[in-house]
Design a protein around this motif. Structure first.
Motif, PDB file in Angstrom:
ATOM      1  N   ALA A 299      16.366   2.661  24.958  1.00 17.04           N
ATOM      2  CA  ALA A 299      16.367   2.058  26.298  1.00 17.04           C
ATOM      3  C   ALA A 299      17.391   2.748  27.203  1.00 17.04           C
ATOM      4  CB  ALA A 299      16.655   0.568  26.195  1.00 17.04           C
ATOM      5  N   GLN A 300      18.529   3.157  26.618  1.00 10.90           N
ATOM      6  CA  GLN A 300      19.579   3.799  27.418  1.00 10.90           C
ATOM      7  C   GLN A 300      19.135   5.159  27.964  1.00 10.90           C
ATOM      8  OE1 GLN A 300      22.401   2.040  28.191  1.00 10.90           O
ATOM      9  NE2 GLN A 300      21.192   0.535  27.080  1.00 10.90           N
ATOM     10  N   GLN A 301      18.135   5.762  27.285  1.00 12.35           N
ATOM     11  CA  GLN A 301      17.644   7.066  27.755  1.00 12.35           C
ATOM     12  C   GLN A 301      16.898   6.932  29.075  1.00 12.35           C
ATOM     13  OE1 GLN A 301      15.256   8.726  24.623  1.00 12.35           O
ATOM     14  NE2 GLN A 301      16.938   8.683  23.177  1.00 12.35           N
ATOM     15  N   HIS A 302      16.449   5.707  29.361  1.00 17.08           N
ATOM     16  CA  HIS A 302      15.707   5.472  30.598  1.00 17.08           C
ATOM     17  C   HIS A 302      16.682   5.388  31.754  1.00 17.08           C
ATOM     18  CE1 HIS A 302      12.915   3.484  33.391  1.00 17.08           C
ATOM     19  NE2 HIS A 302      11.994   4.087  32.666  1.00 17.08           N
ATOM     20  N   LYS A 303      16.250   5.876  32.922  1.00 20.61           N
ATOM     21  CA  LYS A 303      17.203   6.011  34.028  1.00 20.61           C
ATOM     22  C   LYS A 303      17.605   4.677  34.677  1.00 20.61           C
ATOM     23  CE  LYS A 303      13.312   7.535  36.883  1.00 20.61           C
ATOM     24  NZ  LYS A 303      12.327   7.336  35.813  1.00 20.61           N
ATOM     25  N   THR A 304      16.763   3.657  34.531  1.00 19.97           N
ATOM     26  CA  THR A 304      17.092   2.396  35.222  1.00 19.97           C
ATOM     27  C   THR A 304      17.709   1.381  34.251  1.00 19.97           C
ATOM     28  OG1 THR A 304      14.923   1.510  34.815  1.00 19.97           O
ATOM     29  CG2 THR A 304      15.222   2.641  36.902  1.00 19.97           C
ATOM     30  N   HIS A 305      18.157   0.275  34.820  1.00 21.15           N
ATOM     31  CA  HIS A 305      18.699  -0.808  34.006  1.00 21.15           C
ATOM     32  C   HIS A 305      17.565  -1.562  33.281  1.00 21.15           C
ATOM     33  CE1 HIS A 305      17.590  -2.551  37.901  1.00 21.15           C
ATOM     34  NE2 HIS A 305      17.287  -3.627  37.194  1.00 21.15           N
ATOM     35  N   ILE A 306      17.963  -2.481  32.404  1.00 24.89           N
ATOM     36  CA  ILE A 306      16.963  -3.252  31.654  1.00 24.89           C
ATOM     37  C   ILE A 306      16.833  -4.627  32.317  1.00 24.89           C
ATOM     38  CG2 ILE A 306      16.257  -4.044  29.345  1.00 24.89           C
ATOM     39  CD1 ILE A 306      17.041  -0.981  29.580  1.00 24.89           C
ATOM     40  N   ASP A 307      15.624  -4.923  32.775  1.00 26.30           N
ATOM     41  CA  ASP A 307      15.376  -6.207  33.431  1.00 26.30           C
ATOM     42  C   ASP A 307      14.915  -7.271  32.451  1.00 26.30           C
ATOM     43  OD1 ASP A 307      15.988  -6.460  36.037  1.00 26.30           O
ATOM     44  OD2 ASP A 307      14.066  -5.758  36.821  1.00 26.30           O
ATOM     45  N   MET A 308      14.168  -6.806  31.441  1.00 27.82           N
ATOM     46  CA  MET A 308      13.565  -7.803  30.555  1.00 27.82           C
ATOM     47  C   MET A 308      13.433  -7.286  29.127  1.00 27.82           C
ATOM     48  SD  MET A 308      10.033  -9.931  30.992  1.00 27.82           S
ATOM     49  CE  MET A 308      10.249 -10.138  32.720  1.00 27.82           C
ATOM     50  N   LEU A 309      13.708  -8.172  28.192  1.00 29.47           N
ATOM     51  CA  LEU A 309      13.516  -7.858  26.769  1.00 29.47           C
ATOM     52  C   LEU A 309      12.615  -8.937  26.184  1.00 29.47           C
ATOM     53  CD1 LEU A 309      14.220  -6.466  24.029  1.00 29.47           C
ATOM     54  CD2 LEU A 309      16.257  -7.929  23.935  1.00 29.47           C
ATOM     55  N   VAL A 310      11.467  -8.524  25.664  1.00 26.51           N
ATOM     56  CA  VAL A 310      10.571  -9.489  25.006  1.00 26.51           C
ATOM     57  C   VAL A 310      10.622  -9.208  23.509  1.00 26.51           C
ATOM     58  CG1 VAL A 310       8.246 -10.452  24.879  1.00 26.51           C
ATOM     59  CG2 VAL A 310       9.064  -9.479  27.051  1.00 26.51           C
ATOM     60  N   ASN A 311      11.320 -10.078  22.779  1.00 29.39           N
ATOM     61  CA  ASN A 311      11.399  -9.962  21.320  1.00 29.39           C
ATOM     62  C   ASN A 311      10.181 -10.667  20.739  1.00 29.39           C
ATOM     63  OD1 ASN A 311      13.994  -8.636  20.835  1.00 29.39           O
ATOM     64  ND2 ASN A 311      14.905 -10.477  21.743  1.00 29.39           N
ATOM     65  N   ASN A 312       9.127  -9.887  20.524  1.00 34.79           N
ATOM     66  CA  ASN A 312       7.844 -10.475  20.129  1.00 34.79           C
ATOM     67  C   ASN A 312       7.408 -10.079  18.718  1.00 34.79           C
ATOM     68  OD1 ASN A 312       4.793 -11.212  20.581  1.00 34.79           O
ATOM     69  ND2 ASN A 312       4.811  -9.014  20.167  1.00 34.79           N
ATOM     70  N   ALA A 313       7.854  -8.907  18.229  1.00 36.84           N
ATOM     71  CA  ALA A 313       7.357  -8.403  16.942  1.00 36.84           C
ATOM     72  C   ALA A 313       7.587  -9.439  15.841  1.00 36.84           C
ATOM     73  CB  ALA A 313       8.058  -7.090  16.582  1.00 36.84           C
ATOM     74  N   GLY A 314       6.582  -9.655  15.045  1.00 36.31           N
ATOM     75  CA  GLY A 314       6.736 -10.622  13.952  1.00 36.31           C
ATOM     76  C   GLY A 314       5.499 -10.617  13.081  1.00 36.31           C
ATOM     77  N   PHE A 315       5.601 -11.273  11.942  1.00 35.15           N
ATOM     78  CA  PHE A 315       4.434 -11.405  11.056  1.00 35.15           C
ATOM     79  C   PHE A 315       4.542 -12.696  10.252  1.00 35.15           C
ATOM     80  CE2 PHE A 315       7.633  -9.273   8.490  1.00 35.15           C
ATOM     81  CZ  PHE A 315       7.477  -9.821   7.221  1.00 35.15           C
ATOM     82  N   GLY A 316       3.406 -13.126   9.711  1.00 33.27           N
ATOM     83  CA  GLY A 316       3.385 -14.371   8.941  1.00 33.27           C
ATOM     84  C   GLY A 316       3.206 -14.111   7.458  1.00 33.27           C
ATOM     85  N   MET A 317       3.562 -15.102   6.668  1.00 30.43           N
ATOM     86  CA  MET A 317       3.330 -15.056   5.215  1.00 30.43           C
ATOM     87  C   MET A 317       2.943 -16.459   4.791  1.00 30.43           C
ATOM     88  SD  MET A 317       6.261 -12.883   3.261  1.00 30.43           S
ATOM     89  CE  MET A 317       7.687 -13.769   3.822  1.00 30.43           C
ATOM     90  N   TYR A 318       1.859 -16.577   4.064  1.00 34.22           N
ATOM     91  CA  TYR A 318       1.447 -17.880   3.563  1.00 34.22           C
ATOM     92  C   TYR A 318       1.485 -17.867   2.046  1.00 34.22           C
ATOM     93  CZ  TYR A 318      -0.472 -18.753   8.211  1.00 34.22           C
ATOM     94  OH  TYR A 318      -0.632 -18.921   9.552  1.00 34.22           O
ATOM     95  N   GLY A 319       1.853 -18.985   1.449  1.00 36.72           N
ATOM     96  CA  GLY A 319       1.808 -19.105  -0.003  1.00 36.72           C
ATOM     97  C   GLY A 319       3.099 -19.673  -0.553  1.00 36.72           C
ATOM     98  N   ALA A 320       3.094 -19.893  -1.870  1.00 31.43           N
ATOM     99  CA  ALA A 320       4.278 -20.455  -2.520  1.00 31.43           C
ATOM    100  C   ALA A 320       5.459 -19.496  -2.374  1.00 31.43           C
ATOM    101  CB  ALA A 320       3.981 -20.696  -3.994  1.00 31.43           C
ATOM    102  N   PHE A 321       6.614 -20.031  -2.082  1.00 29.47           N
ATOM    103  CA  PHE A 321       7.811 -19.216  -1.854  1.00 29.47           C
ATOM    104  C   PHE A 321       8.079 -18.279  -3.029  1.00 29.47           C
ATOM    105  CE2 PHE A 321      12.494 -18.823  -2.266  1.00 29.47           C
ATOM    106  CZ  PHE A 321      12.711 -18.028  -1.146  1.00 29.47           C
ATOM    107  N   THR A 322       7.901 -18.808  -4.252  1.00 30.97           N
ATOM    108  CA  THR A 322       8.230 -17.999  -5.442  1.00 30.97           C
ATOM    109  C   THR A 322       7.207 -16.891  -5.695  1.00 30.97           C
ATOM    110  OG1 THR A 322       7.224 -19.745  -6.749  1.00 30.97           O
ATOM    111  CG2 THR A 322       9.634 -19.711  -6.669  1.00 30.97           C
ATOM    112  N   ASP A 323       6.055 -16.937  -4.987  1.00 28.61           N
ATOM    113  CA  ASP A 323       5.077 -15.835  -5.109  1.00 28.61           C
ATOM    114  C   ASP A 323       5.361 -14.701  -4.130  1.00 28.61           C
ATOM    115  OD1 ASP A 323       3.731 -17.200  -7.046  1.00 28.61           O
ATOM    116  OD2 ASP A 323       2.189 -17.989  -5.699  1.00 28.61           O
ATOM    117  N   MET A 324       6.252 -14.957  -3.175  1.00 31.89           N
ATOM    118  CA  MET A 324       6.506 -13.959  -2.131  1.00 31.89           C
ATOM    119  C   MET A 324       7.425 -12.857  -2.653  1.00 31.89           C
ATOM    120  SD  MET A 324       4.868 -14.938   0.357  1.00 31.89           S
ATOM    121  CE  MET A 324       3.855 -16.406   0.367  1.00 31.89           C
ATOM    122  N   PRO A 325       7.051 -11.605  -2.463  1.00 31.91           N
ATOM    123  CA  PRO A 325       7.956 -10.517  -2.880  1.00 31.91           C
ATOM    124  C   PRO A 325       9.265 -10.602  -2.096  1.00 31.91           C
ATOM    125  CG  PRO A 325       5.805  -9.673  -2.196  1.00 31.91           C
ATOM    126  CD  PRO A 325       5.825 -11.116  -1.838  1.00 31.91           C
TER     127      PRO A 325
END
Ligand SMILES: NC(=O)c1ccc[n+]([C@@H]2O[C@H](COP(=O)([O-])OP(=O)(O)OC[C@H]3O[C@@H](n4cnc5c(N)ncnc54)[C@H](OP(=O)(O)O)[C@@H]3O)[C@@H](O)[C@H]2O)c1
Length: 264
Positions: A79-105
């Motif tokens: 972001a700093q490489q860009h010439k202007t300031h930062i107006d907005m940050l959208v922290n959107n990246a994510g994923f889901g996991m379904y199932g028993a906790f002990t089955d999750m790697p």
């Protein structure tokens, strides 16, 4: 917010598809130059080309795995490489996991904690001071209605989103007088690739909403400085039920709705 070609950069994590790609499109329509990050180079490139063609804005698309320690510093450096300031940050990246906790790697659990919690907290810590100094800017953290209640068989996902809600709402109040809006966006079930990645689609009797529904509610809310947006019937139901049902019963009901069936 009207279209303005001269505003600062908007960053969308997970801008390669789903809700993030829709944020990218709506922000391009508002005239923001964009920095989009994700891991899928081809999808990022496609989104970039489409936005440049349709909205004539500058779009930088960078491959970055945000579930790796230190990724927030890489994002900040990009972001700093860009010439202007930062107006907005959208922290959107994510994923889901379904199932028993002990089955999750364990490796997958660690990735989720890093992506949903560490990277968001660190990125906020890196980008917020300049916004406070300028007395303008916005951060949108995409959480989920899953963060309203502990959810068996999605224990770690729901807990990370609960953290995000608490963190974002507290911070929103801390920086309100500095003119910064921090919004927690809490979608219910939304039509994206999310459930395919998670490997299971839970029972969903009242259907899903579209990415357009989610992002329109979020950005309309942002214009009004709303610090929390809930989209969809699950959030509405959870709010109403929590007024008269015991918490243990709510948790059991949530688990029954999500629990993987053998047919799935
Ligand atoms: N869909 C729903 O029902 C729903 C409901 C509530 C909340 N949400 C939340 O909405 C957000 C967006 O999800 P979605 O529904 O749009 O799902 P999606 O279509 O699967 O998109 C997820 C996005 O996150 C990116 N991503 C995932 N892991 C990443 C990593 N390690 N590093 C960088 N980027 C990564 C993906 O890009 P790459 O694959 O290119 O890395 C993709 O752009 C998530 O935070 C999710 O928890 C979704």
């Amino acid at each position: 917010m009207s279209r303005n070609q001269h505003q600062g950069l908007a960053i969308v994590t997970g801008g390669s598809r789903g809700i993030g790609a829709e944020y990218a499109q709506r922000l391009a329509d508002r005239g923001y130059p964009l920095l989009l990050v994700g891991r899928d180079k081809d999808q990022l490139h496609q989104v970039r080309e489409r936005l440049i063609r349709d909205y004539h804005v500058e779009v930088i698309a960078e491959c970055l795995d945000l579930s790796v320690a230190g990724a927030s510093h890489q994002l900040f450096a990009l972001a700093q490489q860009h010439k202007t300031h930062i107006d907005m940050l959208v922290n959107n990246a994510g994923f889901g996991m379904y199932g028993a906790f002990t089955d999750m790697p364990m490796s997958r659990i660690r990735e989720m904690l890093q992506l949903h919690i560490n990277t968001v907290v660190e990125s906020t810590r890196l980008f917020l001071p300049a916004m406070i100094e300028r007395r303008s800017g916005a951060i949108i953290n995409v959480a989920s209605v899953a963060g309203f209640l502990p959810i068996p068989f999605m224990a770690e996902y729901a807990a990370t989103k609960a953290f995000l809600i608490s963190f974002s709402e507290a911070l929103a109040e801390e920086v309100r007088e500095a003119g910064i809006t921090i919004q927690t966006c809490c979608p219910g079930s939304t039509d994206t690739n999310f459930h395919n990645t998670a490997g299971h689609r839970p029972a969903n009797p009242l259907g899903s909403q579209t990415v357009q529904d989610v992002v329109q509610a979020s950005l309309t809310g942002l214009d009004k400085h709303h610090s929390r947006i809930t989209v969809g019937w699950q959030g509405w139901l959870s709010d109403r039920f929590s007024r008269f049902l015991p918490r243990t019963m709510m948790i059991r009901m949530a688990g029954n709705q999500v629990k993987p069936r053998t047919r799935d």
